[in-house]
Design a protein around this motif. Structure first.
Motif, mmCIF file in Angstrom:
data_model
loop_
_atom_site.group_PDB
_atom_site.id
_atom_site.type_symbol
_atom_site.label_atom_id
_atom_site.label_comp_id
_atom_site.label_asym_id
_atom_site.label_seq_id
_atom_site.Cartn_x
_atom_site.Cartn_y
_atom_site.Cartn_z
ATOM 1 N N ASP A 91 0.872 -0.986 -0.258
ATOM 2 C CA ASP A 91 0.538 -0.337 0.250
ATOM 3 C C ASP A 91 1.060 1.491 0.467
ATOM 4 O OD1 ASP A 91 -2.328 -1.651 -0.016
ATOM 5 O OD2 ASP A 91 -2.828 -1.141 2.481
ATOM 6 N N VAL A 92 2.104 1.975 0.614
ATOM 7 C CA VAL A 92 2.954 2.829 1.342
ATOM 8 C C VAL A 92 3.333 2.432 -0.881
ATOM 9 C CG1 VAL A 92 5.209 3.052 2.197
ATOM 10 C CG2 VAL A 92 3.089 2.617 3.663
ATOM 11 N N ALA A 97 5.674 3.110 -6.556
ATOM 12 C CA ALA A 97 6.397 2.097 -7.456
ATOM 13 C C ALA A 97 5.209 1.679 -8.102
ATOM 14 C CB ALA A 97 6.818 0.916 -7.193
ATOM 15 N N ALA A 98 6.213 1.309 -10.087
ATOM 16 C CA ALA A 98 4.946 0.143 -10.481
ATOM 17 C C ALA A 98 4.542 -1.753 -10.022
ATOM 18 C CB ALA A 98 4.902 -0.184 -12.297
ATOM 19 N N LYS A 99 6.061 -1.661 -9.010
ATOM 20 C CA LYS A 99 5.618 -3.356 -9.127
ATOM 21 C C LYS A 99 6.407 -3.452 -8.077
ATOM 22 C CE LYS A 99 6.458 -5.774 -14.096
ATOM 23 N NZ LYS A 99 5.183 -6.374 -13.712
ATOM 24 N N ALA A 100 6.053 -4.624 -7.100
ATOM 25 C CA ALA A 100 7.116 -4.978 -5.790
ATOM 26 C C ALA A 100 7.528 -6.408 -6.154
ATOM 27 C CB ALA A 100 5.408 -5.191 -4.967
ATOM 28 N N LYS A 101 8.980 -6.207 -5.660
ATOM 29 C CA LYS A 101 9.842 -7.274 -5.690
ATOM 30 C C LYS A 101 9.812 -7.505 -3.932
ATOM 31 C CE LYS A 101 13.913 -8.863 -8.094
ATOM 32 N NZ LYS A 101 14.985 -7.935 -9.043
ATOM 33 N N GLY A 116 -0.145 -12.600 -3.724
ATOM 34 C CA GLY A 116 -0.096 -11.761 -4.760
ATOM 35 C C GLY A 116 0.769 -12.008 -5.460
ATOM 36 N N PHE A 117 2.323 -12.496 -4.857
ATOM 37 C CA PHE A 117 3.750 -12.107 -5.797
ATOM 38 C C PHE A 117 3.392 -13.598 -6.506
ATOM 39 C CE2 PHE A 117 4.366 -9.039 -1.926
ATOM 40 C CZ PHE A 117 5.444 -8.916 -2.220
ATOM 41 N N CYS A 136 5.346 -8.870 -8.323
ATOM 42 C CA CYS A 136 3.583 -8.129 -7.915
ATOM 43 C C CYS A 136 4.150 -7.209 -8.555
ATOM 44 C CB CYS A 136 3.182 -8.565 -6.303
ATOM 45 S SG CYS A 136 1.310 -8.352 -6.280
ATOM 46 N N ASP A 137 2.480 -6.810 -8.814
ATOM 47 C CA ASP A 137 2.249 -5.267 -9.622
ATOM 48 C C ASP A 137 1.506 -4.919 -8.741
ATOM 49 O OD1 ASP A 137 2.761 -6.303 -12.077
ATOM 50 O OD2 ASP A 137 0.982 -6.792 -12.991
ATOM 51 N N LEU A 138 1.725 -3.685 -8.464
ATOM 52 C CA LEU A 138 1.250 -3.600 -7.411
ATOM 53 C C LEU A 138 -0.210 -1.870 -8.193
ATOM 54 C CD1 LEU A 138 4.082 -1.729 -5.586
ATOM 55 C CD2 LEU A 138 2.792 -2.786 -4.889
#
Length: 138
Positions: A91-92, A97-101, A116-117, A136-138
């Protein structure tokens, strides 16, 4: 017992949690655990009954939010707090960013898949523990 999670500047408390979980419990060396990225990261701290019980950090670069150092003290594991920390980190990161890794310990891959990863690439050693990258896409 419900924990409150928020961004924090209290890096010393985050370090104390990480020391207890990663260095003392899992045997990760201090040199591997504490690094210069802490100075540029966003830090999350979970508190329950005025006690620190979990933390995570986020390093945002090149449109990617690298979520890491996710840990929960033993007494609060299995309560959903780890998932709540990862969701808060996501959420933060949205809008920044577009993606979380993240680099997941292999035994935690299913945990992150449920959030969701998706795992990619080979298994690799990080501080003596097998890991696999996940995104994971944000």
């Amino acid at each position: 017992m419900t924990a409150e999670i928020a961004l924090t500047d209290d890096i010393a408390t985050c370090h104390a949690l990480r020391r207890a979980v990663f260095i003392e419990e899992q045997g990760v060396s201090e040199a591997d655990e504490l690094d210069e990225l802490d100075d540029i990261a966003l830090h999350l701290l979970a508190m329950a009954e005025a006690e620190p019980v979990g933390t995570a950090r986020i390093v945002i670069a090149d449109g990617v939010a690298k979520i890491g150092r996710v840990c929960v003290v033993k007494a609060h594991r299995g309560t959903g707090l780890g998932a709540a920390l990862v969701r808060m980190a996501m959420d933060v990161s949205r809008g920044k960013a577009a993606k979380a890794k993240l680099g997941a310990q292999v035994q935690a891959i299913a945990f992150y898949e449920a959030l969701g990863f998706t795992a990619f690439g080979p298994v690799y050693d990080d501080a003596g523990i097998d890991h696999r990258d996940m995104v994971c896409d944000l």
